[in-house]
Design an enzyme around this catalytic site. Structure first.
Site, mmCIF file in Angstrom:
data_model
loop_
_atom_site.group_PDB
_atom_site.id
_atom_site.type_symbol
_atom_site.label_atom_id
_atom_site.label_comp_id
_atom_site.label_asym_id
_atom_site.label_seq_id
_atom_site.Cartn_x
_atom_site.Cartn_y
_atom_site.Cartn_z
ATOM 1 N N CYS A 116 0.814 -1.231 0.000
ATOM 2 C CA CYS A 116 0.000 0.000 0.000
ATOM 3 C C CYS A 116 0.841 1.273 0.000
ATOM 4 O O CYS A 116 0.355 2.337 -0.380
ATOM 5 C CB CYS A 116 -0.928 0.008 1.209
ATOM 6 N N HIS A 255 -3.855 7.171 3.719
ATOM 7 C CA HIS A 255 -4.199 5.922 3.031
ATOM 8 C C HIS A 255 -5.648 5.562 3.340
ATOM 9 O O HIS A 255 -6.091 5.631 4.488
ATOM 10 C CB HIS A 255 -3.251 4.837 3.542
ATOM 11 N N ASN A 285 -10.141 -0.241 -0.037
ATOM 12 C CA ASN A 285 -8.681 -0.085 -0.031
ATOM 13 C C ASN A 285 -8.128 -0.531 -1.393
ATOM 14 O O ASN A 285 -8.093 -1.731 -1.690
ATOM 15 C CB ASN A 285 -8.117 -0.938 1.110
HETATM 16 N N1 ACO Z 1 -19.049 -9.853 7.993
HETATM 17 C C1 ACO Z 1 -19.572 -10.275 9.166
HETATM 18 N N2 ACO Z 1 -18.819 -10.776 10.179
HETATM 19 C C2 ACO Z 1 -17.486 -10.821 9.976
HETATM 20 C C3 ACO Z 1 -16.891 -10.400 8.767
HETATM 21 C C4 ACO Z 1 -17.735 -9.905 7.761
HETATM 22 N N3 ACO Z 1 -17.259 -9.457 6.575
HETATM 23 N N4 ACO Z 1 -15.548 -10.571 8.872
HETATM 24 C C5 ACO Z 1 -15.311 -11.081 10.083
HETATM 25 N N5 ACO Z 1 -16.487 -11.245 10.749
HETATM 26 C C6 ACO Z 1 -16.680 -11.759 12.104
HETATM 27 C C7 ACO Z 1 -15.527 -12.597 12.581
HETATM 28 O O1 ACO Z 1 -15.673 -13.932 12.120
HETATM 29 C C8 ACO Z 1 -15.648 -12.495 14.068
HETATM 30 O O2 ACO Z 1 -16.655 -13.363 14.515
HETATM 31 P P1 ACO Z 1 -16.449 -14.235 15.836
HETATM 32 O O3 ACO Z 1 -16.295 -13.234 16.949
HETATM 33 O O4 ACO Z 1 -17.697 -15.039 15.910
HETATM 34 O O5 ACO Z 1 -15.220 -15.033 15.605
HETATM 35 C C9 ACO Z 1 -16.172 -11.068 14.292
HETATM 36 O O6 ACO Z 1 -16.727 -10.662 13.026
HETATM 37 C C10 ACO Z 1 -15.110 -10.077 14.743
HETATM 38 O O7 ACO Z 1 -13.994 -10.215 13.881
HETATM 39 P P2 ACO Z 1 -12.692 -9.397 14.135
HETATM 40 O O8 ACO Z 1 -11.664 -9.798 13.101
HETATM 41 O O9 ACO Z 1 -12.298 -9.482 15.572
HETATM 42 O O10 ACO Z 1 -13.183 -7.910 13.837
HETATM 43 P P3 ACO Z 1 -12.426 -6.543 14.034
HETATM 44 O O11 ACO Z 1 -13.256 -5.664 14.860
HETATM 45 O O12 ACO Z 1 -10.983 -6.725 14.401
HETATM 46 O O13 ACO Z 1 -12.427 -5.934 12.567
HETATM 47 C C11 ACO Z 1 -11.078 -5.602 10.610
HETATM 48 C C12 ACO Z 1 -11.747 -6.620 11.524
HETATM 49 C C13 ACO Z 1 -12.161 -4.753 9.955
HETATM 50 C C14 ACO Z 1 -10.328 -6.389 9.540
HETATM 51 C C15 ACO Z 1 -10.107 -4.716 11.424
HETATM 52 O O14 ACO Z 1 -9.257 -5.494 12.229
HETATM 53 C C16 ACO Z 1 -9.261 -3.846 10.527
HETATM 54 O O15 ACO Z 1 -9.766 -3.005 9.815
HETATM 55 N N6 ACO Z 1 -7.929 -4.022 10.548
HETATM 56 C C17 ACO Z 1 -7.052 -3.288 9.660
HETATM 57 C C18 ACO Z 1 -6.705 -4.170 8.525
HETATM 58 C C19 ACO Z 1 -6.491 -3.427 7.227
HETATM 59 O O16 ACO Z 1 -6.918 -2.318 7.003
HETATM 60 N N7 ACO Z 1 -5.832 -4.127 6.315
HETATM 61 C C20 ACO Z 1 -5.669 -3.627 4.981
HETATM 62 C C21 ACO Z 1 -4.269 -3.651 4.531
HETATM 63 S S1 ACO Z 1 -3.175 -2.785 5.582
HETATM 64 C C22 ACO Z 1 -3.560 -1.231 5.354
HETATM 65 O O17 ACO Z 1 -3.845 -0.847 4.280
HETATM 66 C C23 ACO Z 1 -3.538 -0.349 6.525
#
Ligand code: ACO
Length: 328
Positions: A116, A255, A285
């Site tokens: 990214c 970003h 993204n």
């Molecule tokens: N729809 C519904 N439920 C979902 C989905 C979805 N699309 N995806 C995951 N879940 C569920 C999971 O299975 C989990 O369920 P469980 O508790 O029964 O196991 C629950 O939702 C919570 O999942 P988490 O992964 O703990 O959710 P979190 O609040 O951490 O959010 C996210 C996840 C959105 C990915 C967050 O961690 C994030 O945005 N991280 C940054 C990652 C990023 O931006 N990466 C891109 C590349 S790097 C960059 O560009 C910065």
């Protein structure tokens, strides 16, 4: 020593839209879950039948940038192409772009992959090549088809990404006001496993593991925290090292990965909403294309004008990070 200025910008996004509700056909999810966690409402998806690939999308964006810069294709004397997924292993996408633009001057063509953060890495290299007098007009693109390596069964990651391209022409400046003040580039390899795609390259050339077709592996919460902390830290450093008060920043383009990450960083500097460019809700993204796309949209919306101070910051796999301060 010369200085450089942005003379043209452009962007292209595919027509095909996947809304959050459209994704329900692939897995159990909801618009509410995705919007609440990320701010993303929809993303653009490239279509091979419409010839939408990294190089071809970049060509659309670059033609727009050339027009705005009032330059001919052969005025470009170097191409830097940032992408996490090139059209082919070789030749590089920069060379394909040279061909698509009809550039016949045999200019140098280089692909950059820093995930990214790649476009800011490329801009930093372009600025050095202009400052030392090597080139006059460098085309710097970020173009991504993240959908080509998304696992459309993995709801925890594929909802985050989209496709698109942004292009900028960085030119030798005869105007003292416009210049790139400083950039900070960094990578923390101790966190390399927090966001990694191992398949499809030398170590794992084929998608052999059909039972577990993991494409992008990500520790979402670790990436989230590191993104906020690192981007905020780099922005503070660049402002301090250039003696720039946060109030002097006219536009902040972070970003576009996640609205909550953007808001957390912007809050640290008390940037008011009108100074923060956000389009993650429309495109998700697009990896190294997010900033050049947002930059072109900001200019088209009249949110940035000559002599304004622009702060750019990004974060990604590596975990790499990059921040750049310029006077437009
Ligand atoms: N729809 C519904 N439920 C979902 C989905 C979805 N699309 N995806 C995951 N879940 C569920 C999971 O299975 C989990 O369920 P469980 O508790 O029964 O196991 C629950 O939702 C919570 O999942 P988490 O992964 O703990 O959710 P979190 O609040 O951490 O959010 C996210 C996840 C959105 C990915 C967050 O961690 C994030 O945005 N991280 C940054 C990652 C990023 O931006 N990466 C891109 C590349 S790097 C960059 O560009 C910065």
């Amino acid at each position: 020593m010369y200085t450089s200025k942005i003379t043209g910008t452009g962007h292209f996004v595919p027509e095909k839209i996947y809304t959050n509700n459209d994704l329900k056909q692939f897995f159990d999810t909801s618009d509410e879950w995705i919007v609440e966690r990320t701010g993303i409402k929809e993303r653009r998806i490239s279509d091979a039948e419409k010839n939408e690939f990294p190089s071809t999308m970049a060509a659309h964006a670059s033609k727009m940038a050339l027009k705005k810069a009032n330059l001919e294709a052969n005025d470009i004397d170097f191409i830097l192409f940032s992408s996490t997924m090139s059209d082919y292993n070789f030749p590089n996408s920069a060379t394909l772009l040279q061909d698509l633009l009809g550039i016949t001057n045999h200019c140098g063509c280089l692909d950059v992959n820093s995930a990214c953060t790649g476009w800011i890495y490329a801009m930093t290299m372009a600025n050095s090549l202009i400052e030392n007098g090597t080139y006059k007009n460098i085309l710097v693109v970020g173009s991504e088809t993240t959908s080509s390596y998304n696992n459309w069964l993995d709801r925890s990651k594929c909802v985050l990404f989209g496709d698109g391209a942004g292009a900028v022409i960085l030119s030798r400046s005869d105007n003292e006001t416009s210049k790139i003040h400083k950039s900070i580039l960094s990578s923390d390899s101790t966190k390399k496993d927090d966001l990694i795609k191992k398949t499809g390259m030398a170590r794992k050339p084929f998608f052999v593991d059909k039972e577990n077709p993991e494409m992008v592996e990500m520790n979402g919460q670790a990436v989230f925290k590191a993104a906020v902390k690192t981007m905020a830290h780099q922005c503070a450093s660049i402002l301090e090292e250039t003696n720039t008060a946060k109030e002097e920043v006219d536009l902040f383009i972070p970003h576009q990965a996640n609205l909550r990450i953007i808001e957390a960083v912007a809050r640290r500097f008390e940037f008011p909403n009108e100074k923060v460019m956000i389009n993650v809700q429309k495109y998700a993204n697009t990896s190294s294309a997010t900033i050049p796309i947002a930059l072109n949209e900001a200019l088209e919306a009249g949110r940035l004008k000559r002599a304004d101070k622009l702060l750019l910051t990004t974060f990604g796999s590596g975990l790499t990070s990059a921040t750049l301060l310029l006077t437009y």
